[in-house]
Design a protein around this motif. Structure first.
Motif: not given
Length: 220
Positions: A36-48, A183-189
C-alpha cells in the motif's frame, strides 16, 4: 515481492537521484511490489520523561546534559545543553532530532569537526532504536533528503569508535567533551552528560553555561 528499502536506496544513490526522484522511486517500488503506497506510521516512541529523570537532569545544571533516545530525539535538556549544542540550530525544531540535524542541516558540519564520525554513530544508533518499526520509518523519511551520506551508512553494522566529542561553537571556541551515558531501558531513553576533556574546554564551558534565567526545558 516488494523491494527492500536498502535496495531502493542503493539504486537511488547509484543513479544520483534528487529528493523528488527518490520519493517517486520508492512509490513505484511499493505499488509494483503490491504494498500500500499510503502505509501507516507506527506509533512513535513516547516523548514523556519520568519525573525522577527530570529531577536528575535538573540536578546536573548548569552542566551539559539531555535525555534522548536512539532515534536521536532530544526529549529534555539543561540550559547548558542549549547554550552549547543549541547555538548552532540543533534545537530550532519544535521536536529536535540529532540524527535529522546531522544529515540535513548544513550547520552540523561546522558544529562537528569530526562530522563523518558523528554521522556513523547516528546511523548506527538507529539499529538500537526504541523499535524496528520506528527506526525503519525514520530511515525511510530521511533517505530522500539526506541522500547517499545517510543511506550508505545504514548498511554498516560495525560498532563506531566513540572518542571525545569535538564541537566548534559558533562563538569561536573549539570544545573537547567526554560523553557519559546512563541508559533507561524501560523507557527506551538515555541520559547523556557531556564533560570537559581538557582545562581549556572547562574554561570555555564556564563562560558559555553561566546560569541566566529559567532552568530545565522539556520538549513535548
Amino acid at each position: 515481492r516488494n523491494p527492500s528499502t536498502a535496495v531502493v536506496n542503493a539504486l537511488a544513490d547509484a543513479l544520483s537521484l534528487d529528493p523528488a526522484e527518490r520519493t517517486h522511486l520508492r512509490y513505484l517500488a511499493k505499488i509494483t511490489g503490491g504494498a500500500c503506497p499510503h502505509h501507516v506510521r507506527p506509533t512513535p516512541p513516547s516523548r514523556e520523561v519520568r519525573p525522577a529523570v527530570r529531577e536528575t537532569l535538573r540536578l546536573l545544571e548548569p552542566g551539559i546534559a539531555a535525555v534522548t533516545n536512539r532515534l536521536g530525539d532530544v526529549l529534555a535538556h539543561t540550559p547548558g545543553y542549549a547554550a552549547v549544542l543549541g547555538a548552532a540550530g540543533l534545537l530550532d525544531h519544535p521536536a529536535p532530532n540529532l540524527t535529522r540535524y546531522v544529515f540535513t542541516d548544513p550547520r552540523a558540519r561546522t558544529l562537528f569537526p569530526d562530522w563523518d564520525d558523528i554521522a556513523d554513530e547516528q546511523a548506527f544508533d538507529l539499529w538500537l532504536g526504541p523499535s524496528v518499526e520506528n527506526s525503519e520509518w525514520l530511515s525511510t523519511e530521511l533517505a530522500p533528503v539526506a541522500g547517499p551520506e545517510f543511506t550508505r551508512r545504514l548498511a554498516n553494522q560495525l560498532v563506531p569508535r566513540r572518542g571525545p566529542l569535538r564541537l566548534h561553537h559558533p562563538t569561536g571556541p573549539e570544545l573537547r567533551l567526554h560523553r557519559e551515558t546512563l541508559e533507561f531501558p524501560a523507557d527506551a531513553q538515555q541520559l547523556l552528560v557531556l564533560l570537559p576533556a581538557d582545562p581549556e574546554t572547562a574554561t570555555h564551558l564556564t563562560r558559555l553555561t553561566r546560569p541566566a534565567g529559567p532552568h530545565l526545558r522539556a520538549i513535548s
